[in-house]
Design a protein around this motif. Structure first.
Motif, short mmCIF file in Angstrom:
data_model
loop_
_atom_site.label_atom_id
_atom_site.label_comp_id
_atom_site.label_asym_id
_atom_site.label_seq_id
_atom_site.Cartn_x
_atom_site.Cartn_y
_atom_site.Cartn_z
N PRO A 38 -10.88 38.48 -63.88
CA PRO A 38 -9.59 39.11 -63.57
C PRO A 38 -9.70 40.43 -62.82
O PRO A 38 -8.73 40.88 -62.21
CB PRO A 38 -8.96 39.31 -64.95
CG PRO A 38 -9.63 38.32 -65.84
CD PRO A 38 -11.04 38.24 -65.31
N ASP A 39 -10.88 41.05 -62.86
CA ASP A 39 -11.07 42.31 -62.15
C ASP A 39 -11.46 42.11 -60.68
O ASP A 39 -11.61 43.08 -59.95
CB ASP A 39 -12.15 43.15 -62.85
CG ASP A 39 -11.72 43.59 -64.24
OD1 ASP A 39 -10.51 43.84 -64.43
OD2 ASP A 39 -12.58 43.68 -65.13
N ARG A 77 -12.37 37.30 -71.41
CA ARG A 77 -11.80 38.12 -70.33
C ARG A 77 -10.42 37.60 -69.94
O ARG A 77 -9.50 38.39 -69.64
CB ARG A 77 -12.73 38.10 -69.12
CG ARG A 77 -14.00 38.93 -69.29
CD ARG A 77 -14.72 39.13 -67.97
NE ARG A 77 -15.22 37.88 -67.42
CZ ARG A 77 -16.40 37.35 -67.73
NH1 ARG A 77 -17.20 37.96 -68.59
NH2 ARG A 77 -16.80 36.21 -67.17
N SER A 78 -10.25 36.29 -69.96
CA SER A 78 -8.96 35.70 -69.63
C SER A 78 -7.90 36.13 -70.64
O SER A 78 -6.78 36.52 -70.26
CB SER A 78 -9.09 34.17 -69.63
OG SER A 78 -7.87 33.54 -69.38
N HIS A 132 -6.94 39.73 -70.23
CA HIS A 132 -6.03 39.88 -69.10
C HIS A 132 -4.61 39.46 -69.49
O HIS A 132 -3.63 40.14 -69.14
CB HIS A 132 -6.53 39.05 -67.93
CG HIS A 132 -5.66 39.11 -66.72
ND1 HIS A 132 -5.59 40.21 -65.89
CD2 HIS A 132 -4.77 38.20 -66.20
CE1 HIS A 132 -4.73 39.99 -64.92
NE2 HIS A 132 -4.22 38.77 -65.09
N GLU A 141 -1.07 41.87 -69.64
CA GLU A 141 0.04 41.60 -68.73
C GLU A 141 1.40 41.92 -69.35
O GLU A 141 2.41 41.90 -68.63
CB GLU A 141 0.02 40.14 -68.27
CG GLU A 141 -0.95 39.85 -67.16
CD GLU A 141 -0.69 38.48 -66.55
OE1 GLU A 141 -0.54 38.40 -65.32
OE2 GLU A 141 -0.61 37.50 -67.31
#
Length: 314
Positions: A222-223, A264-265, A268, A272
């Protein structure tokens, strides 16, 4: 205090938790159906009020309409509305009996010769609809519309003649996928997660996992989103992430991603949440009302996904 006859309020989550902030957003902006669904799925509320609210969207033909799926407006029944209704019934444990028998009769009436569902039936013509769901006279059957419906019906052990033909269509469509896009793969996963032939489903899911990686359909970092292309026709920045494919840790798609990629997903997804408490929609917006109604749906889905994967939401 006088007895008003109203049910007691569900237990309120701690102030400033993601769940509390989302609850405020839902009470401020959502339709009655999503308010009741939020209360049931995330605050241990009853199922009956959800079913009562959903009934307002049902038509005499057994399908559902009235903008239940926000990007299709108007009263007429549509496969996408009806798929949405089945997901709600599944979430509250009411996906069976005569209610679903009527739904299957409607699905039979709008399906193609091979048992597949079109995304949009021509009866939508004349009513407002998102520009990315065009109305055509003889629409083809699509895995995108059929897979999630068949998946829900199999999960609830529904038996209907239409379901046999629709299942065969899904197998052919899934096993012939070559070039694809995220929504289509997610529809395939929705089918495979409950398809009766488990060894065949596992083999198909493994192949789809390789396809997702080879075609870079999931943003694994995501980065560094610029490293992942957005599918043709999608909105700018409309990336899909591992959690979009594996919404629960029990999904076959979970094996397609490493622990770190999934973590990581989910990080993220949690990040949000917007200042107003809701989650944003990533697809293309075209009118104010559908966008606002969709945000409540996305918010419920985000919290449900986080909780399913063991993340604390409050």
């Amino acid at each position: 205090m006088a007895d008003t006859g109203a049910p007691p309020l569900p237990q309120t989550p701690p102030a400033q938790s993601p769940l509390f902030r989302a609850e405020q957003f839902v009470w401020l902006t959502a339709r009655v159906l999503e308010q009741r669904l939020f209360t049931h799925r995330l605050l241990n509320g009853a199922a009956d009020p959800v079913e009562t609210a959903l009934e307002a969207y049902r038509n005499e033909d057994g399908g559902y309409g009235h903008a239940l799926e926000p990007d299709l407006r108007g009263p007429v029944s549509q496969p996408l509305h009806t798929a949405h209704a089945l997901r709600v019934l599944d979430a509250i444990g009411r996906c069976g009996g005569q209610r679903v028998e009527r739904v299957c009769r409607y699905l039979t009436s709008v399906s193609t010769a091979d048992g597949a569902l079109p995304a949009v039936h021509p009866s939508q013509r004349g009513y407002p609809a998102a520009p990315f769901v065009p109305v055509v006279d003889d629409p083809p059957g699509e895995l995108l519309a059929t897979g999630p419906v068949v998946g829900v019906l199999h999960r609830n052990e529904v038996w209907h003649a239409w379901l046999f033909r629709a299942t065969d269509f899904c197998w052919r469509a899934v096993e012939s996928l070559e070039r694809s896009h995220p929504y289509e793969v997610e529809a395939a996963v929705a089918f495979l997660d409950t398809a009766p032939d488990r060894p065949r489903a596992e083999a198909a899911a493994e192949r789809l996992g390789r396809l997702v990686r080879e075609q870079r359909l999931a943003a694994l970092d995501p980065d560094d989103l610029e490293a992942y292309p957005v599918a043709p026709g999608y909105a700018p920045g409309e990336h899909h992430f591992p959690h979009d494919f594996a919404r629960t840790p029990h999904s076959l798609a979970r094996a397609c991603f490493s622990y770190g990629e999934t973590a990581r997903s989910l990080d993220h997804l949690a990040a949000e949440q917007q200042e107003d408490g809701g989650w944003p929609i990533r697809w293309r917006t075209w009118a104010a009302a559908p966008a606002l109604e969709s945000r409540a749906l996305v918010t419920i889905e985000a919290l449900t996904t986080l909780r399913a994967h063991g993340r604390a939401i409050g």
